[in-house]
Design a protein around this motif. Sequence first.
Motif, PDB file in Angstrom:
ATOM      1  N   LEU B 183       0.845  -1.201   0.000  1.00 48.07           N
ATOM      2  CA  LEU B 183       0.000   0.000   0.000  1.00 48.07           C
ATOM      3  C   LEU B 183       0.877   1.246   0.000  1.00 48.07           C
ATOM      4  O   LEU B 183       0.566   2.241  -0.650  1.00 48.07           O
ATOM      5  CB  LEU B 183      -0.937  -0.015   1.204  1.00 48.07           C
ATOM      6  N   ALA B 187       0.908   4.058  -3.024  1.00 50.93           N
ATOM      7  CA  ALA B 187       0.901   5.504  -2.837  1.00 50.93           C
ATOM      8  C   ALA B 187       2.056   6.150  -3.600  1.00 50.93           C
ATOM      9  O   ALA B 187       1.861   7.089  -4.365  1.00 50.93           O
ATOM     10  CB  ALA B 187       0.975   5.838  -1.346  1.00 50.93           C
ATOM     11  N   LYS B 200      -4.130  10.068   2.786  1.00 50.15           N
ATOM     12  CA  LYS B 200      -4.995   9.272   1.922  1.00 50.15           C
ATOM     13  C   LYS B 200      -4.740   7.773   2.046  1.00 50.15           C
ATOM     14  O   LYS B 200      -5.572   6.961   1.653  1.00 50.15           O
ATOM     15  CB  LYS B 200      -4.826   9.705   0.458  1.00 50.15           C
ATOM     16  N   VAL B 201      -3.580   7.398   2.534  1.00 52.22           N
ATOM     17  CA  VAL B 201      -3.283   5.963   2.634  1.00 52.22           C
ATOM     18  C   VAL B 201      -2.965   5.550   4.066  1.00 52.22           C
ATOM     19  O   VAL B 201      -3.662   4.728   4.655  1.00 52.22           O
ATOM     20  CB  VAL B 201      -2.114   5.574   1.697  1.00 52.22           C
ATOM     21  N   PRO B 204      -5.779   6.424   7.043  1.00 52.64           N
ATOM     22  CA  PRO B 204      -7.007   5.615   6.925  1.00 52.64           C
ATOM     23  C   PRO B 204      -6.757   4.117   7.171  1.00 52.64           C
ATOM     24  O   PRO B 204      -7.574   3.468   7.802  1.00 52.64           O
ATOM     25  CB  PRO B 204      -7.458   5.851   5.481  1.00 52.64           C
ATOM     26  N   VAL B 205      -5.649   3.608   6.646  1.00 57.06           N
ATOM     27  CA  VAL B 205      -5.371   2.178   6.828  1.00 57.06           C
ATOM     28  C   VAL B 205      -5.042   1.885   8.292  1.00 57.06           C
ATOM     29  O   VAL B 205      -5.415   0.844   8.832  1.00 57.06           O
ATOM     30  CB  VAL B 205      -4.214   1.717   5.899  1.00 57.06           C
TER      31      VAL B 205
END
Lengths: 336, 277
Positions: B183, B187, B200-201, B204-205
Motif C-alpha cells: 500500500l 501511494a 490518503k493511505v 485511513p489504513v
Amino acid sequence: MGLSGSGKSTLLRCLNRLINPSEGHILIDGDDIATMDDKDLREARRKKMSMVFQSFALLPHRTVIDNVAFGLEIQGISKEERYAKAEEAISKVGLKGYGSSKTSQLSGGMQQRVGLARALATDPDVLLMDEAFSALDPLIRSEMQDELIALQDKLKKTIVFVSHDLDEALKLGDRIAIMKDGMVAQIGTAEEILTNPADDYVSEFVAGVDRTKILTAENIMKRPDPVVSVNSGLPVALQLMKKHGMSSIFVVDADKKIKGILCVDAAAPAAKEHKGIRDVMRTDINIITPDMPIKEIIPMMAENALPIAVINENEKILGVIVRGSILGALAMKEED
Amino acid sequence: MVLPELPIGEAVETGVYWLNDNFGFLMDIFSDLIDMLISGFKDVLLFLPPFAFIIVAAILIYLGSRKNLKLAIGSVVGFLLIDSMGLWTLSMETIALVLSSALVALLIGIPTGILAAKNETIFHIVKPVLDFMQTMPSFVYLIPAVIFFGLGNVPGLVATIVFAMPPAIRLTNLGIRQVPVELDEVASAFGTTPMQKLFKVELPVALPTIMAGVNQCIMLSLSMVVIAAMIGARGLGYQVLVGIQRVDIGQGFEAGIGIVIIAIILDRLTQNLTPKK
C-alpha cells in the motif's frame, strides 16, 4: 521473467524508483527517471507510468471506484471528472456496475481487475505489472491473460510484465528478458529464445516448453522454391519436379498468388495427353498464415499429405511446409 | 564496599524547582488554558438538564456507534442510574476531566506517534520515554504536578495527560508502521506527496489501530482522573476519596458504580466508532 530472487521485481521497481537504482539510466521520452528530482519523479509517476501489484494492493477503506480514481485524486482532478474516467476504466476491465462495491467483497480475479483499472485510469504510457496474475487461480489467470492481450490490442501501451511463469511470459510477451542472479541472461522474442538460447541456463530453462505452441509456420516453413507458373506447360513443371526431387509443386500466377498444387502422378500421364497445368492441378490445398502455431498445423498434415502453403494477406506464397519441416522442429527439442 | 549515594532525588527536586522558578509564567498560561478547557466541557455537559441530556446523548451515541441500539439503551439506563444516585453533576465533571485530558493527550500523542513512525531517530528517543512514563507508578506524577500547578483540577489533569498519552503514541506509531508495504508502494507509485500518502493511505489504513489507542487513552484518563482526586481534582474520584476518609461504604460504592458506568459507556462507544472489517 526469472525465478524468484533473480531480481525481476527489483528491476521493475527501479523503473519507477520505488527502489533507487545505484547506477545507470532509465529513459522515458528522453527524461532520465534515475536522476530526476522528487518533483519531476512525482510528475512522471502520475502521468507516465502506473503499477499493478501481485497482492492487488487495493486500499481497504475505499470502494472500487475510489480505488480506481486514486491516481486521479492524487493529481488533484475534480471528483466529477475522476469518477467519469474511473467509470470508463472500470468498464474496460469488465467490472461495470461494481463501482460502489467494497473491495473486500470481490473475488481475487475481480480485485485484480480493480488493480488493473486503477493503473489504466490515469492513462499512463507505461504499465508496470509485478507478477500481476500470480496470486490468481490457474483458470482465472488464463482468463486474465487473454483479456490483457485483448486490452493491449486496443490500448497499445508499453507493458512491462514481471512473471516467474514461463508459459505466461511466452503467452504475453512480445519480447522476453530472462533474468538470472540480477542479470539479463537473454532478451528477445519467444521464438528467438526457444530456437536460439543464449546460454546453457536459458536452454535448460526453456527445455520443458511445448514448442508446438510457440513456434509458428513462419519458423519452420521452407522457401517456396521452385514454384511453377500457371501459364507454363506440364513438361516444364515435370522437369522442375524431377530436378529438385519433388513429388508435387505449387502453382502460382504472375503475381505469385497461389493457384493450386500439381502432383507428379497426375501430371505425368496428363503430359502425354498434352493437357495443361490448369486441367490437372489440385486446388484443395491447405493454406495458412505465418502466425499459425505448429500445434494447429500437425492435424492438417495428418489429414492431407500434400505440402501446406504459407501465404500473406495478399495470397502471395511465402513458404512451404512439408512433413519433414515439422519433424525437424520437434527434433530440435530433443537435442536440447 | 560502600557505593557512593547518588543524589538522584535531590537532582530531580532541584530541576523541578528550577523549572518552576524560571518558567512559572509559562506554567500559569498553560494552567489557564487547561482550566478553560475543563470548564468549557463542563459547561457544555451541564448545559442541559439531566433528562434532556440523556436523550441527546442517547441519539448521539446511537448515531456515533453506527446504529448500535443496545449501546444507546444501555447508556440511557446507566445515566438514569447515575442521576438517581444523585451523582449527576459530579459525573459530568468527571466526564469533562476525561474528555479534556484525552483531547490534549491525543492532540500531542497522535502527531508524536506519526513522527515516531516516520523517523527512526524520533522513535528511538520516544520509545524509552514512553517505557519510563508507563512503568513509573502513576502516583509519582502527582508530585511534580502539584509543585507546578498547586492543588485542584489542573494538576490532576496534567498528571492524567502524562499518564494517558503513551498508548496513543504507541498505537499510532504501530498502526502506521503496520501499513502493508504494497500500500505504501501504491501511494508512491501513483505519485503522492508525503502529505497525500499520510492522509490518503497511511492514516485511513492505520485508523483501526489508532482508534484502539484512542480507546486506551480515554480509559486510562478515566482511571487517572479518579486517582487525581488525591491532589484536588473534582468529580467522582473526589467522592470516592471522601468515602475512604470517612469510611463511608455507601458513598464510596455509589461513586464507584458511577465510574464503572461512565467507563463502560466510553469504552463501548470508542470501540464502535470505527467500521469493523
